[in-house]
Design a protein around this motif. Structure first.
Motif, PDB file in Angstrom:
ATOM      1  N   ILE A 219       1.922   2.373  -3.549  1.00  0.00           N
ATOM      2  CA  ILE A 219       0.960   3.043  -4.428  1.00  0.00           C
ATOM      3  C   ILE A 219       0.389   4.302  -3.766  1.00  0.00           C
ATOM      4  O   ILE A 219      -0.550   4.931  -4.264  1.00  0.00           O
ATOM      5  CB  ILE A 219      -0.133   2.040  -4.876  1.00  0.00           C
ATOM      6  N   GLY A 220       0.996   4.672  -2.651  1.00  0.00           N
ATOM      7  CA  GLY A 220       0.607   5.929  -2.001  1.00  0.00           C
ATOM      8  C   GLY A 220      -0.648   5.848  -1.167  1.00  0.00           C
ATOM      9  O   GLY A 220      -1.199   6.879  -0.797  1.00  0.00           O
ATOM     10  N   LEU A 221      -1.120   4.641  -0.849  1.00  0.00           N
ATOM     11  CA  LEU A 221      -2.316   4.532  -0.002  1.00  0.00           C
ATOM     12  C   LEU A 221      -1.953   4.734   1.470  1.00  0.00           C
ATOM     13  O   LEU A 221      -2.771   5.169   2.253  1.00  0.00           O
ATOM     14  CB  LEU A 221      -2.978   3.162  -0.184  1.00  0.00           C
TER      15      LEU A 221
ATOM     16  N   ASP B 288      -2.554  -8.438  -3.471  1.00  0.00           N
ATOM     17  CA  ASP B 288      -2.611  -8.630  -2.017  1.00  0.00           C
ATOM     18  C   ASP B 288      -3.379  -9.924  -1.732  1.00  0.00           C
ATOM     19  O   ASP B 288      -4.603  -9.952  -1.809  1.00  0.00           O
ATOM     20  CB  ASP B 288      -3.306  -7.419  -1.360  1.00  0.00           C
TER      21      ASP B 288
ATOM     22  N   PHE C  15      -3.748  -2.727  -8.772  1.00  0.00           N
ATOM     23  CA  PHE C  15      -3.732  -3.234  -7.392  1.00  0.00           C
ATOM     24  C   PHE C  15      -4.900  -4.189  -7.225  1.00  0.00           C
ATOM     25  O   PHE C  15      -6.050  -3.791  -7.381  1.00  0.00           O
ATOM     26  CB  PHE C  15      -3.869  -2.059  -6.409  1.00  0.00           C
TER      27      PHE C  15
ATOM     28  N   ARG D  94     -10.624  -5.539 -13.668  1.00  0.00           N
ATOM     29  CA  ARG D  94     -10.659  -4.089 -13.407  1.00  0.00           C
ATOM     30  C   ARG D  94      -9.239  -3.537 -13.312  1.00  0.00           C
ATOM     31  O   ARG D  94      -8.962  -2.421 -13.742  1.00  0.00           O
ATOM     32  CB  ARG D  94     -11.423  -3.821 -12.100  1.00  0.00           C
TER      33      ARG D  94
ATOM     34  N   PHE E  74      -6.952  -6.028  -4.645  1.00  0.00           N
ATOM     35  CA  PHE E  74      -7.156  -6.013  -3.186  1.00  0.00           C
ATOM     36  C   PHE E  74      -7.526  -7.404  -2.672  1.00  0.00           C
ATOM     37  O   PHE E  74      -8.176  -8.182  -3.366  1.00  0.00           O
ATOM     38  CB  PHE E  74      -8.259  -5.010  -2.824  1.00  0.00           C
ATOM     39  N   GLN E  75      -7.147  -7.636  -1.431  1.00  0.00           N
ATOM     40  CA  GLN E  75      -7.441  -8.926  -0.785  1.00  0.00           C
ATOM     41  C   GLN E  75      -8.947  -9.201  -0.789  1.00  0.00           C
ATOM     42  O   GLN E  75      -9.393 -10.309  -1.036  1.00  0.00           O
ATOM     43  CB  GLN E  75      -6.917  -8.880   0.644  1.00  0.00           C
ATOM     44  N   SER E  76      -9.741  -8.142  -0.535  1.00  0.00           N
ATOM     45  CA  SER E  76     -11.202  -8.331  -0.487  1.00  0.00           C
ATOM     46  C   SER E  76     -11.863  -8.020  -1.820  1.00  0.00           C
ATOM     47  O   SER E  76     -13.065  -7.831  -1.880  1.00  0.00           O
ATOM     48  CB  SER E  76     -11.778  -7.421   0.591  1.00  0.00           C
TER      49      SER E  76
ATOM     50  N   ALA F  91     -12.610  -5.590  -3.415  1.00  0.00           N
ATOM     51  CA  ALA F  91     -12.989  -4.167  -3.421  1.00  0.00           C
ATOM     52  C   ALA F  91     -13.796  -3.770  -4.651  1.00  0.00           C
ATOM     53  O   ALA F  91     -13.629  -2.668  -5.170  1.00  0.00           O
ATOM     54  CB  ALA F  91     -11.743  -3.289  -3.262  1.00  0.00           C
ATOM     55  N   LEU F  92     -14.663  -4.677  -5.127  1.00  0.00           N
ATOM     56  CA  LEU F  92     -15.558  -4.295  -6.235  1.00  0.00           C
ATOM     57  C   LEU F  92     -16.624  -3.362  -5.677  1.00  0.00           C
ATOM     58  O   LEU F  92     -17.079  -3.545  -4.544  1.00  0.00           O
ATOM     59  CB  LEU F  92     -16.215  -5.535  -6.840  1.00  0.00           C
ATOM     60  N   TYR F  93     -17.031  -2.364  -6.452  1.00  0.00           N
ATOM     61  CA  TYR F  93     -18.049  -1.419  -5.976  1.00  0.00           C
ATOM     62  C   TYR F  93     -19.417  -2.110  -6.013  1.00  0.00           C
ATOM     63  O   TYR F  93     -19.925  -2.461  -7.080  1.00  0.00           O
ATOM     64  CB  TYR F  93     -18.059  -0.149  -6.826  1.00  0.00           C
ATOM     65  N   ASP F  94     -19.990  -2.301  -4.828  1.00  0.00           N
ATOM     66  CA  ASP F  94     -21.239  -3.050  -4.681  1.00  0.00           C
ATOM     67  C   ASP F  94     -22.403  -2.467  -5.467  1.00  0.00           C
ATOM     68  O   ASP F  94     -23.284  -3.180  -5.908  1.00  0.00           O
ATOM     69  CB  ASP F  94     -21.671  -3.079  -3.203  1.00  0.00           C
TER      70      ASP F  94
ATOM     71  N   LYS G  66       0.836  -1.212   0.000  1.00  0.00           N
ATOM     72  CA  LYS G  66       0.000   0.000   0.000  1.00  0.00           C
ATOM     73  C   LYS G  66       0.870   1.263   0.000  1.00  0.00           C
ATOM     74  O   LYS G  66       0.487   2.284  -0.539  1.00  0.00           O
ATOM     75  CB  LYS G  66      -0.970  -0.012   1.184  1.00  0.00           C
TER      76      LYS G  66
END
Lengths: 258, 256
Positions: free
Chosen positions: A67-69, A182, A101, A170, A103-105, A107-110, A64
């Motif tokens: 990538i500047g998070l 991740d 990136f 994505r 993400f582990q979860s 992180a798709l927009y629901d 993270k």
């Protein structure tokens, strides 16, 4: 174990021309918890580096930071030749367009369909292409992950493996030069996990991207890694190929693999 | 002097909310403007709340009228019923009750939505996608809540007064025209304007607290639930505090 394998890369003054990520002397703490302590490592063009370490050892924090998070307390990070900690927001966004990136979860927009999830990435990075080209790009990217039939579905209608593939699609739609994964196989059954690993390899073959992969899945590490970095006590404790690492006699490394 | 942990946490959180509010104002005017998302939020926050606000407003007007009638009959001023209900609804009951219902529906929904986006890393994903998540998620929602609550209260007040008209006619006969004439004869701009202005502050409080709680949600589903719950509790308390301050100010300015 050979001693050379324990020399952190920061100690080596050489700088290869094909270095795409360079992390130097990184420190990061959360309160009293010191997560990264003088961490240094590099990623070179076209290679897959797996970062291994115990849970809570700072692996996710590390990528993270890349990538500047998350902003490190100290140190420098160069991504594609730019010092990202010194960049203005616009410049940082340009770099982020070249770095995917996963993400582990996922992180798709629901609240968006699969199509909208992929389009969002293009629109927000202000890629100037026609709607027809956008449609084609979305379709082609979904074909790459084998899920073109899910284009109008909502993320909640997809299985865990499908969601992971869509999240990967994505990431791929901007054709990134670097992909940060991740824990790509966490929470998936072994067969689905193997499918994701094969997809990652196929993607690297097609897009010629470089990757940093955070994983606990030894199958994944064995199959995808060109190089493995052991993150122990907040620093780059050892690095080498998978075979070199598992043969090491160091008690901390042995403890991890046992 | 060491403050008790709970007191220290209260002051800490108050400071954090103040900083969060400052960030809202610092980002509000700066491009890039998320116009499409703002209008989408106006639709979700405003239009979709109208049935609930309308229904509760209608019942509130009807019940208030039925409850007030016996007292007014006792003093022989039954004819003042429309005027009394009109002033009560427009000045105080309408804005406060509707703002509380708004806090229950919108405050919790913003808290839960942003909270779940936070714990599932969707906010991080948005940042990686070259989007300023604070502008896209917080500024649009807070601004939409600030603009939509006054509109909802105006419509809710009107529906409430229709409910009251029905209440007046359950035990008596008053023409529609006479009913409205009695209300408007007794309502002044000094009743309507301060009540209308305070609804902007109510809407802002609901939006900012819901967004703050969601944006700072701790990990896990329990954290999301807690964010939604405390968004409603804190914004409801804030509505009463703002109302208290607004009444003092209107009193000082001679509007009462």
């Amino acid at each position: 174990m050979t001693e050379e394998l324990f020399i952190p890369e920061s100690a080596l003054i050489k700088k290869r021309s094909d270095e795409v990520i360079s992390v130097r002397n990184l420190y990061k703490s959360f309160g009293k918890n010191k997560v990264l302590i003088d961490f240094s490592a590099s990623l070179y063009a076209g290679e897959n580096v797996v970062v291994l370490g115990k849970s809570g050892s700072g692996k996710s924090v590390l990528i993270k930071c890349n990538i500047g998070l998350i902003r490190p307390d100290q140190g420098s990070i160069e991504v594609l030749g730019k010092r990202i900690l010194e960049l203005e927001q616009d410049e940082l966004d340009k770099i982020r367009a070249k770095v995917g990136f996963l993400f582990q979860s996922n992180a798709l927009y629901d609240s968006m369909t699969v199509r909208e999830n992929l389009e969002f990435q293009l629109r927000r990075h202000r890629i100037k292409i026609s709607q027809q080209e956008v449609d084609e790009l979305v379709k082609n990217t979904l074909e790459d992950v084998g899920l073109v039939h899910t284009i109008d579905m909502m993320p909640v209608e997809l299985s865990g493996g499908m969601r992971k593939r869509i999240a990967l699609a994505r990431t791929l739609i901007l054709k990134p030069e670097i992909i940060l994964y991740d824990e790509p196989t966490t929470g998936l059954d072994p067969i689905t996990g193997k499918g994701i690993i094969e997809l990652m390899l196929a993607i690297q073959n097609k897009y010629k991207s470089s990757s940093i992969i955070i994983s606990h899945d030894m199958n994944c590490v064995r199959m995808v890694s060109d190089r493995v970095i052991m993150l122990i006590d907040g620093a780059c404790y050892a690095e080498g190929t998978y075979e070199e690492i598992i043969k090491m006699n160091d008690p901390k490394i042995k403890e991890f693999f046992e | 002097m060491v403050l008790p942990a709970k007191t220290a946490r209260f002051f800490q959180e108050t400071g954090d909310v103040a900083k969060f509010t400052g960030r809202f104002f610092s980002q509000w005017f700066r491009p890039r403007y998320e116009v499409t998302e703002f209008f989408r939020q106006c639709f979700v926050i405003g239009y979709k709340s109208l049935p609930l606000i309308g229904l509760t407003g209608f019942i509130m007007g009807l019940v208030l009228t039925m409850q007030l009638r016996p007292s007014l009959v006792e003093y022989g001023v039954e004819s003042q019923l429309p005027a009394m209900v009109g002033i009560a609804i427009v000045r105080e009951i309408g804005p406060v009750i509707m703002a509380l219902i708004f806090a229950g529906k919108i405050g919790s929904s913003i808290g839960a939505e942003l909270g779940s986006m936070k714990v599932t890393e969707q906010i991080d994903a948005m940042e990686v996608s070259g989007t300023n998540p604070f502008k896209y998620l917080v500024v649009t929602r807070v601004f939409a809540a600030t603009m939509m609550l006054p509109v909802l209260v105006l419509l809710g007040d009107a529906i409430s007064l229709y409910g009251s008209y029905l209440g007046v006619n359950i035990r008596g006969i008053t023409s529609f025209r006479l009913y409205w004439a009695q209300i408007f004869d007794n309502l002044a701009f000094s009743d309507v304007i301060p009540a209308f202005i305070k609804t902007f502050f109510f809407g802002f409080a609901v939006g900012i607290i819901g967004s703050y709680k969601g944006f700072h949600s701790s990990k896990g589903t329990e954290g999301v639930g807690r964010s939604a719950n405390s968004a409603v509790v804190v914004s409801s308390i804030l509505i009463f505090i703002i109302d208290l301050i607004a009444v003092q100010i209107t009193d000082l300015l001679g509007f009462n």
